[in-house]
Design a protein around this motif. Structure first.
Motif, mmCIF file in Angstrom:
data_model
loop_
_atom_site.group_PDB
_atom_site.id
_atom_site.type_symbol
_atom_site.label_atom_id
_atom_site.label_comp_id
_atom_site.label_asym_id
_atom_site.label_seq_id
_atom_site.Cartn_x
_atom_site.Cartn_y
_atom_site.Cartn_z
ATOM 1 N N TYR A 1 46.418 -26.679 -44.417
ATOM 2 C CA TYR A 1 46.157 -28.107 -44.619
ATOM 3 C C TYR A 1 46.134 -28.867 -43.300
ATOM 4 O O TYR A 1 46.182 -30.094 -43.274
ATOM 5 C CB TYR A 1 47.191 -28.715 -45.589
ATOM 6 C CG TYR A 1 46.759 -28.510 -47.029
ATOM 7 C CD1 TYR A 1 46.850 -27.251 -47.606
ATOM 8 C CD2 TYR A 1 46.214 -29.545 -47.759
ATOM 9 C CE1 TYR A 1 46.406 -27.040 -48.897
ATOM 10 C CE2 TYR A 1 45.774 -29.336 -49.051
ATOM 11 C CZ TYR A 1 45.870 -28.096 -49.619
ATOM 12 O OH TYR A 1 45.415 -27.887 -50.889
ATOM 13 N N ALA A 2 46.036 -28.107 -42.203
ATOM 14 C CA ALA A 2 46.102 -28.740 -40.889
ATOM 15 C C ALA A 2 44.950 -29.720 -40.670
ATOM 16 O O ALA A 2 45.112 -30.734 -40.007
ATOM 17 C CB ALA A 2 46.107 -27.673 -39.797
ATOM 18 N N SER A 3 43.773 -29.424 -41.235
ATOM 19 C CA SER A 3 42.638 -30.312 -40.980
ATOM 20 C C SER A 3 42.688 -31.535 -41.890
ATOM 21 O O SER A 3 42.068 -32.555 -41.599
ATOM 22 C CB SER A 3 41.317 -29.561 -41.171
ATOM 23 O OG SER A 3 41.119 -29.277 -42.540
ATOM 24 N N GLN A 4 43.419 -31.447 -42.991
ATOM 25 C CA GLN A 4 43.487 -32.591 -43.908
ATOM 26 C C GLN A 4 44.699 -33.484 -43.641
ATOM 27 O O GLN A 4 44.671 -34.666 -43.942
ATOM 28 C CB GLN A 4 43.551 -32.108 -45.368
ATOM 29 C CG GLN A 4 42.206 -31.722 -45.960
ATOM 30 C CD GLN A 4 42.368 -30.900 -47.223
ATOM 31 O OE1 GLN A 4 42.607 -29.702 -47.158
ATOM 32 N NE2 GLN A 4 42.251 -31.533 -48.368
ATOM 33 N N VAL A 5 45.773 -32.881 -43.128
ATOM 34 C CA VAL A 5 47.025 -33.625 -42.941
ATOM 35 C C VAL A 5 47.467 -33.503 -41.476
ATOM 36 O O VAL A 5 47.747 -32.409 -41.015
ATOM 37 C CB VAL A 5 48.135 -33.054 -43.856
ATOM 38 C CG1 VAL A 5 49.349 -33.957 -43.850
ATOM 39 C CG2 VAL A 5 47.627 -32.863 -45.276
ATOM 40 N N PRO A 6 47.521 -34.617 -40.755
ATOM 41 C CA PRO A 6 47.956 -34.561 -39.356
ATOM 42 C C PRO A 6 49.403 -34.069 -39.242
ATOM 43 O O PRO A 6 50.182 -34.167 -40.203
ATOM 44 C CB PRO A 6 47.858 -36.010 -38.875
ATOM 45 C CG PRO A 6 47.106 -36.746 -39.926
ATOM 46 C CD PRO A 6 47.209 -35.972 -41.195
ATOM 47 N N ALA A 7 49.769 -33.545 -38.044
ATOM 48 C CA ALA A 7 51.073 -32.914 -37.843
ATOM 49 C C ALA A 7 52.232 -33.832 -38.245
ATOM 50 O O ALA A 7 53.158 -33.408 -38.945
ATOM 51 C CB ALA A 7 51.217 -32.490 -36.381
ATOM 52 N N GLU A 8 52.181 -35.096 -37.852
ATOM 53 C CA GLU A 8 53.279 -36.019 -38.164
ATOM 54 C C GLU A 8 53.474 -36.129 -39.675
ATOM 55 O O GLU A 8 54.606 -36.200 -40.157
ATOM 56 C CB GLU A 8 53.013 -37.406 -37.570
ATOM 57 C CG GLU A 8 53.178 -37.501 -36.063
ATOM 58 C CD GLU A 8 51.971 -37.009 -35.292
ATOM 59 O OE1 GLU A 8 50.983 -36.574 -35.943
ATOM 60 O OE2 GLU A 8 51.999 -37.035 -34.044
ATOM 61 N N ASP A 9 52.349 -36.160 -40.390
ATOM 62 C CA ASP A 9 52.437 -36.262 -41.847
ATOM 63 C C ASP A 9 52.976 -34.973 -42.464
ATOM 64 O O ASP A 9 53.665 -35.001 -43.487
ATOM 65 C CB ASP A 9 51.064 -36.579 -42.450
ATOM 66 C CG ASP A 9 50.689 -38.044 -42.270
ATOM 67 O OD1 ASP A 9 51.589 -38.844 -41.934
ATOM 68 O OD2 ASP A 9 49.508 -38.379 -42.470
ATOM 69 N N ARG A 10 52.658 -33.820 -41.828
ATOM 70 C CA ARG A 10 53.185 -32.562 -42.362
ATOM 71 C C ARG A 10 54.712 -32.547 -42.246
ATOM 72 O O ARG A 10 55.411 -32.079 -43.140
ATOM 73 C CB ARG A 10 52.564 -31.370 -41.600
ATOM 74 C CG ARG A 10 51.212 -30.942 -42.170
ATOM 75 C CD ARG A 10 50.565 -29.889 -41.303
ATOM 76 N NE ARG A 10 49.594 -30.491 -40.387
ATOM 77 C CZ ARG A 10 49.273 -30.013 -39.190
ATOM 78 N NH1 ARG A 10 49.848 -28.903 -38.738
ATOM 79 N NH2 ARG A 10 48.382 -30.612 -38.444
ATOM 80 N N TRP A 11 55.216 -33.088 -41.151
ATOM 81 C CA TRP A 11 56.681 -33.190 -41.011
ATOM 82 C C TRP A 11 57.255 -34.151 -42.052
ATOM 83 O O TRP A 11 58.314 -33.908 -42.626
ATOM 84 C CB TRP A 11 57.062 -33.656 -39.603
ATOM 85 C CG TRP A 11 56.942 -32.570 -38.581
ATOM 86 C CD1 TRP A 11 56.041 -32.493 -37.564
ATOM 87 C CD2 TRP A 11 57.754 -31.383 -38.482
ATOM 88 N NE1 TRP A 11 56.222 -31.349 -36.840
ATOM 89 C CE2 TRP A 11 57.273 -30.648 -37.376
ATOM 90 C CE3 TRP A 11 58.829 -30.879 -39.216
ATOM 91 C CZ2 TRP A 11 57.835 -29.437 -36.984
ATOM 92 C CZ3 TRP A 11 59.385 -29.667 -38.826
ATOM 93 C CH2 TRP A 11 58.888 -28.958 -37.728
ATOM 94 N N ALA A 12 56.551 -35.256 -42.283
ATOM 95 C CA ALA A 12 57.033 -36.221 -43.277
ATOM 96 C C ALA A 12 57.081 -35.568 -44.657
ATOM 97 O O ALA A 12 58.020 -35.783 -45.432
ATOM 98 C CB ALA A 12 56.124 -37.454 -43.293
ATOM 99 N N ILE A 13 56.070 -34.730 -44.950
ATOM 100 C CA ILE A 13 56.062 -34.023 -46.234
ATOM 101 C C ILE A 13 57.231 -33.045 -46.295
ATOM 102 O O ILE A 13 57.923 -32.941 -47.326
ATOM 103 C CB ILE A 13 54.716 -33.291 -46.450
ATOM 104 C CG1 ILE A 13 53.596 -34.306 -46.659
ATOM 105 C CG2 ILE A 13 54.801 -32.331 -47.631
ATOM 106 C CD1 ILE A 13 52.201 -33.705 -46.714
ATOM 107 N N ALA A 14 57.485 -32.348 -45.175
ATOM 108 C CA ALA A 14 58.617 -31.412 -45.135
ATOM 109 C C ALA A 14 59.926 -32.151 -45.428
ATOM 110 O O ALA A 14 60.783 -31.654 -46.168
ATOM 111 C CB ALA A 14 58.681 -30.720 -43.773
#
Lengths: 190, 216
Positions: A148-161
């Motif tokens: 999902y790297a192309s759909q969700v930027p890194a900062e948002d992936r951390w927020a999801i985590a």
């Protein structure tokens, strides 16, 4: 006379139409427009391999790859505030619920339609997994799940985590962990 | 030599001078009607695509958020058409034998683009930015209509300047809270004007009516 007039009117209408089209479609490309100039038919060109755009030098391993010294990060790369948690919840609901469902049990609508069921986020293995692990799965995919790297930027992936952590806590909280006002709210709902 | 025209034709000549004004007005009126008709604007006309993608199925049926695919809409001028890889997030396992989806799989295998026909194509002399409209509380459905009820995509509005100006002149009639922008079930509340005025103030929404706002 009548016919000639009608024909003239039609011509005026048609010409004005053509003119408007010419102005509306000028000799420039819009995003993702097709082009006959290049072999792959795309107007948007891929950057030359190894090109680093300004602001895209992703050298922070912790933030962009979820690892610290080659191991999955056990800490978040930035402080998790209520604002980031809300962002994580929103992004989780956009990108994750189709399969993982609102609660993280893995019974989302796409799973109901036949996609391989993902593991519940509430199993011991995942409750024990560090934040960097979830970041890695979102970034690189896992099993049937694609990246999902192309759909969700890194900062948002951390927020999801971070939000996944909150979801896990929500299913395994002790009464003693709750603040008095939360207990009161809970009591009122029972 | 006798007269060619009978004296009564003078009346006819006068009438036709007078009538020409009406004829011109009628022609202009007809042109206006034509320009606003679906033939000219494409409003309400479903567009044929290589793959008959259904927003109705994906949004209303499955409950996908607009941003799952249109990832650029909050940050960029262009909402973004998803790469084939996004389709394959699910369709790697769902409907894998469907002939309808063969162009999608082929695009994924070969890397060749799917060629979508653009439904909302603004004239090139207009600048438009999605992200600012989203940030100021303009909902998806305000411009795009009930996309969740469109089996095939069509344009809900003409995208004519007069239509843009409807909102640019009176944004309070159309804006909604930011967290409702992507809600396809949002309905204009009875107190829209009151809410709208409040939001216009809260979000710092300006009535941008300068020519160069859009024609830059």
């Amino acid at each position: 006379m009548g016919i000639r007039f009608a024909a003239g009117a039609a011509l005026v209408l048609a010409l004005s139409g053509c003119y408007a089209q010419e102005m509306a479609n000028q000799d420039r490309y819009e995003p993702l427009e097709a082009s006959g100039l290049f072999e792959d038919g795309m107007a948007s060109r891929q950057p030359i391999e190894g090109t680093v755009a300004r602001g895209q030098l992703f050298e922070d391993d912790h933030l962009y790859r979820g690892t610290v010294a080659g191991q999955p990060a056990t800490e978040f790369p930035f402080e998790i505030t209520a604002e980031i948690m809300a962002r994580g919840q929103e992004r989780y609901q956009i990108f994750c619920t189709p399969c993982h469902d609102q609660l993280g049990t893995g019974a989302g609508i796409v799973v109901q339609r036949g996609f391989r069921r993902p593991s519940s986020l509430h199993v011991d293995r995942l409750r024990a997994a560090p934040p960097g692990y979830f970041f890695d799965v979102m970034t690189n995919g896992f099993g049937a799940m694609s990246s999902y790297a192309s759909q969700v930027p890194a900062e948002d992936r951390w927020a999801i985590a971070a939000y996944i952590r909150a979801l896990q806590l929500s299913q395994n909280a002790n009464e003693a962990d709750l603040a008095p006002e939360d207990l009161e709210l809970l009591g009122a709902q029972r | 030599m006798s007269q060619i025209f009978h004296p009564s034709t003078n009346t006819l000549a006068r009438l036709s001078i007078f009538g020409a004004v009406f004829a011109a007005a009628a022609l202009a009126f007809a042109a206006g009607i034509f320009a606003r008709s679906s033939v000219a604007t494409g409003v309400g006309v479903a567009v044929r695509q290589e793959v008959p993608f259904s927003h109705k199925h994906h949004v209303e049926g499955l409950g996908l958020d607009c941003r799952y695919c249109h990832t650029g809409v909050e940050e960029s001028s262009f909402a973004g058409i998803p790469p084939t890889a996004t389709c394959m997030n699910c369709h790697s396992q769902i409907w894998v034998d469907s002939p309808m989806l063969e162009p999608v799989r082929e695009s994924f295998r070969t890397g060749d683009s799917l060629e979508w026909v653009r439904v909302h194509d603004l004239a090139d002399f207009v600048y438009f930015n999605h992200s600012v409209h989203v940030a100021k509380g303009v909902g998806c459905s305000t411009c795009h209509g009930q996309v969740d009820e469109m089996p095939l995509m069509w344009k809900e509005n003409s995208l004519y300047m007069e239509w843009c100006l409807d909102c640019h002149r009176q944004p309070e009639k159309f804006v909604r809270p930011r967290d409702e922008v992507f809600n396809m079930d949002w309905e204009t509340p009875p107190n829209q004007l009151e809410l709208g005025r409040h939001l216009v103030e809260q979000y710092d929404i300006e009535n941008l009516l300068s020519c160069s706002t859009c024609h830059r």
